[in-house]
Design a protein around this motif. Structure first.
Motif, PDB file in Angstrom:
ATOM      1  N   TYR A 113      13.893  -8.802  40.161  1.00  0.00           N
ATOM      2  CA  TYR A 113      13.483 -10.038  39.483  1.00  0.00           C
ATOM      3  C   TYR A 113      11.960 -10.222  39.562  1.00  0.00           C
ATOM      4  N   PRO A 168      21.907  -5.056  45.018  1.00  0.00           N
ATOM      5  CA  PRO A 168      22.390  -4.902  43.647  1.00  0.00           C
ATOM      6  C   PRO A 168      21.283  -5.217  42.648  1.00  0.00           C
ATOM      7  N   LYS A 169      21.237  -4.461  41.573  1.00  0.00           N
ATOM      8  CA  LYS A 169      20.197  -4.683  40.542  1.00  0.00           C
ATOM      9  C   LYS A 169      20.386  -6.060  39.888  1.00  0.00           C
ATOM     10  N   LYS A 170      19.292  -6.639  39.431  1.00  0.00           N
ATOM     11  CA  LYS A 170      19.360  -7.954  38.756  1.00  0.00           C
ATOM     12  C   LYS A 170      20.239  -7.849  37.511  1.00  0.00           C
ATOM     13  N   THR A 171      20.827  -8.967  37.141  1.00  0.00           N
ATOM     14  CA  THR A 171      21.690  -8.944  35.967  1.00  0.00           C
ATOM     15  C   THR A 171      21.146  -9.834  34.842  1.00  0.00           C
ATOM     16  N   SER A 172      19.920 -10.327  35.015  1.00  0.00           N
ATOM     17  CA  SER A 172      19.317 -11.094  33.909  1.00  0.00           C
ATOM     18  C   SER A 172      17.799 -10.933  33.976  1.00  0.00           C
ATOM     19  N   ASP A 173      17.121 -11.403  32.964  1.00  0.00           N
ATOM     20  CA  ASP A 173      15.653 -11.329  32.962  1.00  0.00           C
ATOM     21  C   ASP A 173      15.022 -12.658  33.354  1.00  0.00           C
ATOM     22  N   GLU A 222      23.127 -15.224  40.426  1.00  0.00           N
ATOM     23  CA  GLU A 222      23.748 -15.217  39.085  1.00  0.00           C
ATOM     24  C   GLU A 222      25.041 -16.014  39.040  1.00  0.00           C
ATOM     25  N   ARG A 241      15.682  -6.870  44.091  1.00  0.00           N
ATOM     26  CA  ARG A 241      16.709  -6.770  43.054  1.00  0.00           C
ATOM     27  C   ARG A 241      16.101  -6.573  41.663  1.00  0.00           C
TER      28      ARG A 241
END
Ligand code: ADP
Ligand code: SF4
Length: 730
Positions: A414, A385-390, A697, A412
């Motif tokens: 990151y 799954p793609k990252k959800t934050s920076d 996350e 992901r």
């Protein structure tokens, strides 16, 4: 990168009876702990391999009747309509990707203890199993033979209903058909015993009956251990194997060839410690020469060059694989696309097998942390799954846990800095690979090293910082990362602390010249004397491996075994040959003994069972048994302390203690993974790093999210049909 055209042969389709395999990659039956009771796990694990390019994919051994019940181990079962329905989930999912689904019909005889069903197993002659030594079978009369053959037929019909394309009559690993064939089990004097023709009769007739029942719709396969590897008393390839194969060839659409028996099936699923890739080819090729039908062979094939050689030289038509398909479910796809360096090569540690041997919990894999997690956690080995934050992430420690975590976080998207004092990724694997026979375990490190380097090239913000100063809490906080992952591993105890006394041993001190931890032995900086004593309280590979290494180097080695030496190696199938190796190197064992104190050049050992057997109350401060008086001294030049491990968790503790400073440094959270949390298997450390990377996350990502459990729920009907839930009477 395109694939090498010489590998094209591996992608040629092949007809097997009424079916066509789309290529030469075939997942042979292997246990995963799903059976038919966890249909989601079964369907997800197997169909992921169909997606990854395998042409044929099988269940594990699949019991045909309650008379063949392997509890405490977990097999598949095709006993009734409930099993048909559950296994249908597997075949439907496999078919979606254009692969064939196979079922390995199994009757275990005395090797199946029937602990759940409480049925009596039947066999060619009465014997006690050499694998399940308390289980005897009833000798079959002619009615029994006809009845059990009908079990195979009924199970084959149910298999067809479940959507299977390939139906096996399973005769390897010394299960029933092979028991009839082998004089080791078959002592009969009637038409099913004596001559080879008579001993083959049960298997041949069963194949005929199964073929008649489902042969128009399904390919008929048989799995045949062509040599049980105990000479004339069992089945020998050239004496019986070739003759039986020629006899049964007209009834078979696919030969699945291996060697060995069930009691020592590490001769088939050969650990890399003892066997190289392709170790069974000398036997497979013997059968290939005498049969007309397609032959598949196994032997931990992971190298496309080797696979191509097997097919082009005519040693086998199909590449059979269990472990390589676990370690990399996408192996065929990667070869097809020429992505050779993306292959996650099986290291041959047999930790996957260990879980079946222990009794059926979900399989795990050292290399592939997603094995067994496809359904319950929804993990895919190649998709993330793609990252959800920076947030940027600092990972301290590049061992199995840290490198796996960094790899998955980078996949992901990151930005990750992987930081280590060591010059190389791999942590303690870098020293383990120097132990005898464990070189191939280095593929674990190599895979991560290569993938991380590729990922760093894609995201130039990410970095691998090796050969650094030891990370401190202050430096970690000031580093600039929002999240910090501590993967600092573990070390062997220097003071003798162990699982028996839970305390240090008086006099144990690896800073002394004549005492060493395993790390010190492997570093090679401290001289080791002629007479070596290994004080052991570990049940895996370290003590026997060090003993082998030092005995080969000319030392006289004695192991004070403490606990059951190498017990876990029973489960990885390494035990028998490990014991043979210790024996041939004249390594001595003092069994059921441990140590009470150590002085210069000697240790005091005692018998673990030396106390009185009668227990009685003797007042406060007095042991409730007669005291142990078995103490005696044992001399050494060097003493190796293989007594236990402890986590290197000081950095994590310091970071936790300075929680007040996190916010001012922009740090949102700190995590602890791998051996730094608790020393365990490499597979567990790898899993731990992978799990955190997928769930980072989450609000409390240090602790795993709940996973989906496939459990029977009260209120749902029971099987077989008609035995629906009844009022519970107390
Ligand atoms: P695991 O199996 O949990 O991954 P390992 O012991 O294999 O653990 O790896 C731990 C790694 O962490 C080793 O490569 C070691 O050099 C590194 N390490 C331990 N402490 C520090 C530290 N304070 N700073 C940087 N690297 C560290
Ligand atoms: Fe291979 Fe070990 Fe994974 Fe089994 S656990 S598939 S032997 S790497």
């Amino acid at each position: 990168m395109a694939r090498d055209p010489k590998h094209d042969i591996l992608f040629q389709p092949l007809k097997i009876g009424p079916k066509v395999l789309r290529n030469r990659f075939y997942q042979v039956p292997h246990c995963i702990g799903a059976g038919s009771d966890r249909p989601g796990f079964q369907a997800a694990h197997r169909s992921l391999k169909a997606e990854g390019g395998w042409a044929g994919i099988n269940t594990e051994y699949c019991s045909i009747h309650p008379e063949s019940d392997d509890t405490h181990r977990l097999s598949a079962r095709i006993w009734d309509a409930g099993d048909v329905r559950n296994l249908r989930a597997m075949t439907d999912h496999i078919h979606k990707y254009g692969a064939l689904a196979g079922v390995e019909l199994w009757y275990g005889s005395s090797h199946a203890p029937n602990m759940e069903s409480r049925a009596t197993p039947r066999g060619p002659s009465q014997y006690a199993s050499e694998f399940e030594t308390l289980t005897y079978c009833k000798e079959m009369d002619l009615d029994d033979i006809a009845m059990v053959q009908q079990y195979y037929v009924d199970a084959a019909l149910r298999s067809r209903d479940a959507g299977f394309d390939i139906v096996y009559v399973y005769g390897a690993h010394s299960y029933l058909p092979l028991q009839f064939l082998s004089p080791y089990y078959n002592k009969r004097r009637d038409g099913y015993g004596g001559s080879l023709e008579n001993r083959a009769r049960f298997w041949v007739e069963t194949l005929e009956k199964v073929r008649k029942a489902v042969g128009h719709d399904c390919a008929i396969a048989t799995r045949f251990a062509v040599d049980t590897l105990y000479g004339q008393s069992g089945v020998e390839a050239e004496r019986d194997g070739v003759k039986f194969a020629a006899m049964a060839d007209p009834l078979v659409d696919l030969w699945d060839i291996d060697v060995g028996d069930i009691a020592e099936w590490g001769e088939d699923a050969g650990p890399s410690r003892f066997y190289l890739q392709g170790h069974q080819v000398p036997w497979t090729r013997i059968i290939k020469q005498v049969v007309k039908k397609p032959v598949l062979g196994v032997g931990r094939f992971t190298d496309p060059e080797k696979m191509t050689e097997i097919v082009t030289k005519g040693f086998a038509d199909i590449i059979g694989a269990a472990r390589p398909s676990i370690s990399d479910p996408w192996l065929p796809k990667k070869i097809e696309e020429g992505r050779y360096d993306d292959i996650r090569v099986c290291i041959g540690c047999n930790v996957c097998i260990s879980r079946w041997e222990i009794g059926g919990p979900p399989m795990i894999c050292t290399q592939n942390a997603t094995a067994g997690e496809e359904y319950r956690r929804g993990w895919h080995p190649e998709k993330f799954p793609k990252k959800t934050s920076d947030d940027s992430i600092l990972v301290v420690g590049a061992g199995p846990a840290g490198s796996e975590s960094a790899r998955v976080l980078m996949e992901r998207g990151y930005t990750v800095h992987l930081y280590d004092t060591a010059q190389k990724i791999g942590g303690h694997v870098n020293s383990i690979v120097t132990l005898p026979g464990l070189g191939e375990w280095g593929y674990h490190r190599d895979y991560r090293e290569l993938q991380i380097n590729k990922l760093v090239k894609k995201n130039r913000q990410s970095q691998v910082a090796l050969g650094q100063k030891p990370m401190t809490a202050a430096a970690a906080l000031a580093y600039g990362a929002e999240k910090i992952v501590i993967a600092t591993g573990s070390a062997w105890n220097t003071d003798g602390t162990n699982c028996l006394t839970h305390d240090p041993i008086p006099g144990a001190d690896a800073s002394k010249a004549d005492q060493l931890t395993p790390e010190q032995v492997l570093e090679g900086k401290k001289p080791i004397g002629k007479r070596v004593v290994i004080l052991n309280a570990d049940t895996y590979f370290m003590a026997p491996s060090l003993a082998e290494k030092l005995a080969v180097a000319g030392h006289d080695v004695t192991i004070v075994t403490g606990v059951h030496l190498a017990n876990y190696m029973h489960f990885t199938l390494e035990y028998p040959n490990m014991m043979r190796r210790l024996h041939e190197l004249h390594i001595k064992e003092i069994q059921n003994a441990f140590c009470s104190r150590i002085e210069a050049g000697r240790l005091e050992v005692y018998d673990i069972w030396g106390e009185g057997s009668k227990r009685s109350y003797r007042g406060p401060g007095v042991l409730p048994r007669d005291p142990n008086k078995t103490q005696r001294w044992l001399d050494f030049d060097s003493l190796l302390l293989v007594t236990g491990r402890h986590s290197n968790d000081a950095l994590h503790r310091e970071l936790k203690d300075s929680k007040a400073k996190w916010a001012e440094n922009g740090v949102k959270d700190v995590y602890l993974i791998g051996d730094a949390e608790a020393p365990r298997l490499i597979a567990d450390a790898t899993f731990s790093g992978h799990r955190l990377a997928r769930e980072i996350e989450e609000a409390n990502a240090q602790f795993p999210k709940p996973y989906r459990r496939e459990v029977a729920v009260w209120g749902v009907s029971h099987m077989p049909e008609g035995s629906t839930q009844v009022e519970y009477q107390t």
